[in-house]
Every structure is written in C-alpha cells, then in structure tokens.
Design a protein around this motif. Structure first.
Motif, PDB file in Angstrom:
ATOM      1  N   GLY A 198       0.844  -1.183   0.000  1.00 27.62           N
ATOM      2  CA  GLY A 198       0.000   0.000   0.000  1.00 27.62           C
ATOM      3  C   GLY A 198       0.883   1.237   0.000  1.00 27.62           C
ATOM      4  N   ILE A 199       0.326   2.353   0.424  1.00 25.52           N
ATOM      5  CA  ILE A 199       1.104   3.585   0.442  1.00 25.52           C
ATOM      6  C   ILE A 199       2.306   3.488   1.378  1.00 25.52           C
ATOM      7  N   ILE A 200       2.133   2.878   2.557  1.00 23.07           N
ATOM      8  CA  ILE A 200       3.247   2.784   3.504  1.00 23.07           C
ATOM      9  C   ILE A 200       4.251   1.741   3.058  1.00 23.07           C
ATOM     10  N   GLY A 201       3.772   0.557   2.696  1.00 20.18           N
ATOM     11  CA  GLY A 201       4.676  -0.486   2.235  1.00 20.18           C
ATOM     12  C   GLY A 201       5.465  -0.065   1.012  1.00 20.18           C
ATOM     13  N   GLY A 202       4.796   0.571   0.055  1.00 15.08           N
ATOM     14  CA  GLY A 202       5.487   1.034  -1.146  1.00 15.08           C
ATOM     15  C   GLY A 202       6.521   2.100  -0.838  1.00 15.08           C
ATOM     16  N   SER A 203       6.193   3.001   0.084  1.00 16.79           N
ATOM     17  CA  SER A 203       7.130   4.064   0.455  1.00 16.79           C
ATOM     18  C   SER A 203       8.325   3.501   1.225  1.00 16.79           C
ATOM     19  N   ILE A 204       8.090   2.465   2.040  1.00 17.58           N
ATOM     20  CA  ILE A 204       9.201   1.798   2.733  1.00 17.58           C
ATOM     21  C   ILE A 204      10.146   1.189   1.707  1.00 17.58           C
ATOM     22  N   CYS A 205       9.582   0.493   0.727  1.00 18.45           N
ATOM     23  CA  CYS A 205      10.409  -0.109  -0.325  1.00 18.45           C
ATOM     24  C   CYS A 205      11.249   0.951  -1.029  1.00 18.45           C
ATOM     25  N   ALA A 206      10.593   2.014  -1.471  1.00 17.37           N
ATOM     26  CA  ALA A 206      11.289   3.041  -2.251  1.00 17.37           C
ATOM     27  C   ALA A 206      12.376   3.733  -1.439  1.00 17.37           C
ATOM     28  N   SER A 207      12.077   4.046  -0.174  1.00 20.74           N
ATOM     29  CA  SER A 207      13.052   4.777   0.636  1.00 20.74           C
ATOM     30  C   SER A 207      14.235   3.897   1.037  1.00 20.74           C
ATOM     31  N   LEU A 208      13.979   2.620   1.294  1.00 12.48           N
ATOM     32  CA  LEU A 208      15.088   1.715   1.625  1.00 12.48           C
ATOM     33  C   LEU A 208      15.951   1.421   0.403  1.00 12.48           C
ATOM     34  N   LYS A 209      15.328   1.304  -0.748  1.00 10.21           N
ATOM     35  CA  LYS A 209      16.098   1.094  -1.982  1.00 10.21           C
ATOM     36  C   LYS A 209      16.955   2.321  -2.274  1.00 10.21           C
ATOM     37  N   ARG A 210      16.394   3.508  -2.032  1.00 10.29           N
ATOM     38  CA  ARG A 210      17.159   4.743  -2.199  1.00 10.29           C
ATOM     39  C   ARG A 210      18.401   4.728  -1.317  1.00 10.29           C
ATOM     40  N   ALA A 211      18.276   4.127  -0.121  1.00 12.44           N
ATOM     41  CA  ALA A 211      19.391   4.096   0.836  1.00 12.44           C
ATOM     42  C   ALA A 211      20.396   2.994   0.530  1.00 12.44           C
ATOM     43  N   GLY A 212      20.123   2.189  -0.500  1.00 15.05           N
ATOM     44  CA  GLY A 212      21.089   1.176  -0.914  1.00 15.05           C
ATOM     45  C   GLY A 212      20.805  -0.233  -0.459  1.00 15.05           C
ATOM     46  N   HIS A 213      19.658  -0.475   0.175  1.00 16.42           N
ATOM     47  CA  HIS A 213      19.311  -1.822   0.606  1.00 16.42           C
ATOM     48  C   HIS A 213      18.722  -2.624  -0.558  1.00 16.42           C
ATOM     49  N   THR A 214      18.855  -3.940  -0.476  1.00 17.36           N
ATOM     50  CA  THR A 214      18.231  -4.827  -1.449  1.00 17.36           C
ATOM     51  C   THR A 214      16.809  -5.105  -0.980  1.00 17.36           C
ATOM     52  N   VAL A 215      15.833  -4.728  -1.781  1.00 20.82           N
ATOM     53  CA  VAL A 215      14.440  -4.738  -1.342  1.00 20.82           C
ATOM     54  C   VAL A 215      13.585  -5.611  -2.255  1.00 20.82           C
ATOM     55  N   TYR A 216      12.909  -6.572  -1.636  1.00 19.91           N
ATOM     56  CA  TYR A 216      11.942  -7.412  -2.341  1.00 19.91           C
ATOM     57  C   TYR A 216      10.563  -7.197  -1.711  1.00 19.91           C
ATOM     58  N   ALA A 217       9.537  -7.445  -2.498  1.00 22.85           N
ATOM     59  CA  ALA A 217       8.178  -7.227  -1.998  1.00 22.85           C
ATOM     60  C   ALA A 217       7.316  -8.454  -2.218  1.00 22.85           C
ATOM     61  N   LYS A 218       6.379  -8.624  -1.302  1.00 20.10           N
ATOM     62  CA  LYS A 218       5.418  -9.716  -1.328  1.00 20.10           C
ATOM     63  C   LYS A 218       4.037  -9.091  -1.217  1.00 20.10           C
ATOM     64  N   ASN A 219       3.107  -9.547  -2.053  1.00 25.43           N
ATOM     65  CA  ASN A 219       1.768  -8.966  -2.024  1.00 25.43           C
ATOM     66  C   ASN A 219       0.757 -10.001  -2.488  1.00 25.43           C
ATOM     67  N   ARG A 220      -0.473  -9.900  -1.972  1.00 30.56           N
ATOM     68  CA  ARG A 220      -1.491 -10.883  -2.327  1.00 30.56           C
ATOM     69  C   ARG A 220      -2.005 -10.715  -3.749  1.00 30.56           C
ATOM     70  N   SER A 221      -2.012  -9.498  -4.268  1.00 28.65           N
ATOM     71  CA  SER A 221      -2.418  -9.272  -5.662  1.00 28.65           C
ATOM     72  C   SER A 221      -1.199  -8.846  -6.479  1.00 28.65           C
ATOM     73  N   ARG A 222      -1.269  -9.072  -7.771  1.00 28.37           N
ATOM     74  CA  ARG A 222      -0.105  -8.900  -8.630  1.00 28.37           C
ATOM     75  C   ARG A 222       0.140  -7.443  -9.053  1.00 28.37           C
ATOM     76  N   GLU A 223      -0.923  -6.666  -9.229  1.00 29.35           N
ATOM     77  CA  GLU A 223      -0.785  -5.329  -9.804  1.00 29.35           C
ATOM     78  C   GLU A 223       0.189  -4.431  -9.040  1.00 29.35           C
ATOM     79  N   PRO A 224       0.135  -4.389  -7.694  1.00 33.26           N
ATOM     80  CA  PRO A 224       1.100  -3.543  -6.977  1.00 33.26           C
ATOM     81  C   PRO A 224       2.554  -3.975  -7.186  1.00 33.26           C
ATOM     82  N   ILE A 225       2.783  -5.280  -7.336  1.00 26.19           N
ATOM     83  CA  ILE A 225       4.140  -5.760  -7.615  1.00 26.19           C
ATOM     84  C   ILE A 225       4.621  -5.210  -8.950  1.00 26.19           C
ATOM     85  N   GLU A 226       3.773  -5.286  -9.951  1.00 27.55           N
ATOM     86  CA  GLU A 226       4.149  -4.783 -11.278  1.00 27.55           C
ATOM     87  C   GLU A 226       4.405  -3.277 -11.237  1.00 27.55           C
TER      88      GLU A 226
END
Length: 271
Positions: free
Chosen positions: A9-37
């Motif tokens: 969602g908005i928080i999970g997506g922002s966590i992913c983006a901000s951690l990736k910006r900081a240089g971490h390797t970030v993977y995501a898991k979600n029940r529906s496919r569209e947010p992953i894409e």
C-alpha cells in the motif's frame, strides 16, 4: 541487507522506495499482482518475493489483524528481524510474546501518510522529516532494536521516538484516532452538502482525514478501544462545557474556555 516488505500500500510502497534509495536490497510480497508490477516498473523494488527465505529484515505493512495472524503463523527465517507498521501495539506484542519465537520482533509506527491510499500514492520522500515510533519491552532484542533505528534513519525519518506499547497506544488514541473520529463525525452535519462557498482553511483542516478506510480503522479503533473511549469521554465533557456556556448565555465562561484552549495551543506550538 536483504529486506522483504509484505504489503504494497502507500506505507509499504514508500518503505520499499526509501530503503532502496538508501542502498538496501528490497523485495516485496503482495497478495495481488498489480502492486508488484507497479513497484517493479517504478524501480521501488529489486524483485518479487514469494516467501521470506534469506531475508534479514521483514516488514509487515498489513492491516492489524492480518499482521497479528502473520506474526503468529509466518515462516520467518531464524533470527530475522520482523517489523510491523500498525497503529496499535499492545495487541501485537501479546501475540508475539505469547510463546517463544525464532524471529526478533520490533514494533514500529511511521507517523506519515496521505488522504489517498494504495501504492500509486507511495513516495520515496514520504518519510523525509517525519516521526517514527519504535516500541520496546522486556523481551525486546536490543541489537535488533538498534538495527531498526538505523533503518528508520535510512528511510529519512527526522525524529525517532522510543516508548512502550502501552504508552504508544494511549498517545495514538489522542493524537491520531480521536482526530479521525472527530473529522468523520463532523462531516455528517446535515448542512455539509450546502456549504459550497462557505468553506475556508478551518473547514479543510477539520475534514481532511474524514475519508478513512472503514475496514482498517474499525480494526484499529476496536483494538485500542479502552484508550480511545477514554479520550472520547474527555472530549465530550469539554464540548459539554462549551454547550453549557452558550445555553446559559455565559459570556465570561465562554471567554474563559477559549482562553484556556489558546494557552494549550501555545504550548503545542512550542513542541
């Protein structure tokens, strides 16, 4: 450090983006496919995770009851740090510490968001300068706690507050949940539909957070019912004072109430 974020969602997506910006390797898991894409297309994540294998950090960015179930039943790697982002903390701690766990739990609550939801509202800068609350108790792993604190800095949070789950829930009842209840109740006036041309900044401020996700916020309110009910009782008592002053045409009392509120507001501005 490999991070797996469950829930885009908005928080999970922002966590992913901000951690990736900081240089971490970030993977995501979600029940529906569209947010992953969406996250892949916008370079918020390095890839999709089907499970938690190899993860050093797991972030559960899910509704409260789903989070509680995952904390109880999830197949997390041994010694992995598991964080959540829920707006209540005591019910989650009760689940986690009800029996021994192979993982290390840290409760977190990012104090950031928007009126809109979903990964389309996520942003790499959502947390920049915002507050992050971390909760701890006697069973908290201190090394894990310090790691999460550093992650908070990596995500851009400007202030990191440490407290107990009980204190968190009591304060959030006042600073967040009560505000959402009041805003939602305020917009139900029978005259709202006729207010075009009569609104200004104060109306916008009061109504901004009325459009809550009724499913998520119902869970949050019921999981924190005791502190929230207490805040509602105290607010109703204060409103009754204003009503009484008006009903009795007591200008002195009304002036006193307004002056008192102005004093409290001045104290808030100093914090």
């Amino acid at each position: 450090m490999k991070v797996v974020v469950y829930g885009l969602g908005i928080i999970g997506g922002s966590i992913c983006a901000s951690l990736k910006r900081a240089g971490h390797t970030v993977y995501a898991k979600n029940r529906s496919r569209e947010p992953i894409e969406y996250a892949l297309a916008h370079k918020m994540i390095d890839g999709e995770a089907k499970d938690y294998d190899g993860a050093d950090i797991i972030v559960l960015a899910l509704p409260p009851r789903v989070t509680m179930r995952e904390l109880d039943e999830g197949n997390f790697p041994k010694d992995a740090i598991v964080m959540d982002i829920c707006g209540v903390k005591q019910p989650l701690e009760r689940v986690v510490f009800s029996r021994p766990r192979a993982y290390r739990y840290i409760g977190t609550h990012p104090m950031a968001g928007r009126e809109t939801s979903g990964i389309g509202s996520a942003s790499v800068t959502l947390f920049d300068g915002a507050n992050l609350i971390l909760t701890r108790c006697g069973q908290t792993d201190e090394a894990a706690f310090e790691t999460v604190k550093e992650l908070g800095k990596d995500m851009g949070f400007g202030r990191i507050v440490e407290c107990s789950a009980e204190y968190h829930d009591r304060m959030i009842a006042l600073t967040s949940q009560l505000a959402h209840v009041v805003s939602n109740a305020y917009v139900k006036s029978s005259d709202v539909e006729n207010c075009t041309g009569f609104t200004g900044g104060s109306f916008q401020d009061m109504t901004r957070i009325a459009g809550v996700d009724e499913n998520v916020w119902t869970e949050l309110f019921f999981l924190n019912a005791v502190p929230l009910t207490g805040e509602l009782d105290r607010l109703i008592a204060r409103l009754e004072e204003f009503r009484g002053a008006l009903a009795q045409s007591d200008e002195a009392k009304l002036r006193e109430l307004l002056k008192e509120g102005k004093c409290f507001h001045s104290l808030l501005k100093e914090k």
